[in-house]
Design a protein around this motif. Structure first.
Motif: not given
Ligand SMILES: [Zn+2]
Length: 465
Positions: A99-100, A194, A439
């Motif tokens: 997701d990054h 994150d 996020h």
């Molecule tokens: Zn993430």
């Protein structure tokens, strides 16, 4: 200066943050928008390989930004997105979670890519076990060739035009995760990527937070996955609960679902297995990633394979009879490697109470059928929160299998993301003038819980800073 989120605004993951000064433009992360992708695609409904980019653009999974996409992937009808020179000067990846990082493969080859040294090893190892694909960063097939990328570590200084980035390690549910302090001629920013404070390497996140405070960060891009959740279950809690469950499960086998890139968790499962007198058995996929990390020259304490401690499970393939021809490529290399201690199904099913089986992929679960776990054997789900519909769907299937095999379900997990209390405490320590929550599905909770200015971004809308 300007900031535009093309993913990661009001959603968990998919971070694609365009940062623009007068003369320089960079992307921070270029991840997969899982929540949007799950609206249109799934296991049986895939984007078409010959028009990957147009299918993703049509559905809003990728933004229609000119001059950023690989010319090879810009098919017919997408000429308007082409340009002579690249429209951005670099893309900086915070960590290897998809997701990054997962859509950086679509970027033009002349846009320099930066990531942590460990992230590069992890992404390469992950892609090596899958067939080449245009969605891979490194294993892209012959026509696209190897993607060049520059690596960094804490203390590195990345200069792109008039922007200087200082990567600093943070603790997350994957090694080699970074936050950044970003100096521009106008303002000093920070991007957390994150992070968590309650993990075994929480000190790394704290170092990042301290550095942000010292640099007098003016605007803070902060992840807020768990801004609505104040549970503070630590890795130590996971270890304690797992050890007690494994030790009290006399005569039973233990299965644990654990992400193949979550090394803190693997170490925890290994410690709990040892404390309860059991051998941890990982899949060949998992063993492959461990081998690459151990050989990657990283400053990381990677668990080593050893007889009766950490072994690999050789599953049956092809003929179903363990013929050498059933294993090819990286799998054959592992099976033939004398340093990798292997177990087969009969070894485990004859003494189920001696083993803990780590499952890291959905397909591993079917192996349990051959191992015939004694009824009531613990089945522990220990993966990260379901951030995408796909994962929820897989979890449902995994549970169905566990039930079918008469196993007893347990969920023992500590999050990869900071709790609400830790998030607020971190932000107050950094004390920026402006907070930009990303996020997260609950950005408004930052307004409720903070005394400082909170600017809530919207997908594709520029913020002037
Ligand atoms: Zn993430």
């Amino acid at each position: 200066m300007r900031l535009t989120l093309y993913g990661g605004a009001g959603e968990i993951g998919g971070n694609k943050i365009l940062l623009e000064t007068k003369s320089t433009r960079i992307f921070l992360d270029f991840g997969i928008r899982y929540s949007v992708r799950a609206m249109y695609f799934g296991a049986f409904l895939q984007p078409r390989r010959f028009s990957l980019l147009s299918d993703y653009l049509l559905t809003g999974i990728l933004p229609p930004v000119r001059g950023i996409y690989s010319r090879e992937l810009l098919g017919e009808g997408l000429d308007s997105l082409d340009s002579d020179a690249p429209a951005v000067d670099a893309c900086i990846i915070s960590h290897a979670h998809l997701d990054h990082s997962g859509h950086a493969s679509f970027l033009r080859e002349d846009i320099p890519l930066y990531m942590g040294e460990g992230a590069r090893v992890l992404i390469r190892a992950r892609e090596m076990v899958r067939n080449p694909s245009p969605e891979h960063l490194f294993n892209r097939g012959r026509s696209r060739g190897e993607r060049l990328c520059q690596t960094f570590r804490t203390g590195s200084r990345i200069t792109v035009g008039d922007i200087v980035l200082h990567p600093i390690h943070v603790d997350h549910s994957i090694p080699a995760a970074y936050g950044f302090i970003i100096e521009t001629p106008e303002k000093t920013l920070a991007y957390t990527g994150d992070f968590r404070l309650h993990g075994p390497m929480g000190w790394m996140s704290r170092e990042f937070i301290e550095a942000c405070g010292e640099k007098a960060v003016e605007a803070l891009l902060v992840e807020g996955t768990r801004v609505g959740d104040d549970k503070r279950f630590t890795e130590e809690d996971v270890r304690r609960e797992m050890t007690s469950l494994m030790s009290s499960s006399h005569g039973k086998m233990v299965a644990v679902v654990v992400g193949s890139l979550d090394f803190d968790r693997l170490k925890t499962v290994l410690e709990a297995s040892q404390a309860s007198g059991r051998t941890l058995v990982v899949s060949l996929h998992h063993a492959h990633i461990l081998k690459h990390l151990a050989g990657g020259g990283l400053r990381m304490d990677v668990p080593r394979m050893a007889e009766d401690v950490l072994m690999a499970y050789q599953k049956r393939r092809g003929s179903g009879k363990y013929e050498p021809a059933d294993y090819s490529g990286w799998m054959a290399e592992l099976v033939e490697d004398p340093t990798i201690p292997l177990l087969r199904d009969a070894d485990i099913s004859s003494r189920p109470d001696r083993y803990v089986l780590a499952l890291s992929r959905a397909e591993d679960i079917i192996e349990l059928a051959d191992l015939r776990p004694p009824p009531g054997s613990p089945f522990i789900l220990s993966t990260s929160e379901a951030h995408s519909e796909e994962q929820v769907l897989e979890q449902e299937k995994i549970l169905n299998w566990a039930t079918l095999l008469n196993m007893r379900f347990h969920h023992i997990h500590a999050s990869g993301h900071a709790s609400a209390g830790d998030l607020i405490e971190s932000i107050e320590r950094i004390n920026p003038e402006k907070v930009i929550p990303i996020h997260t599905e609950n950005p408004h909770l930052f307004r409720k819980n903070l005394q400082m200015e909170v600017e809530i971004p919207r997908t594709g809308e520029a913020l002037e800073l």
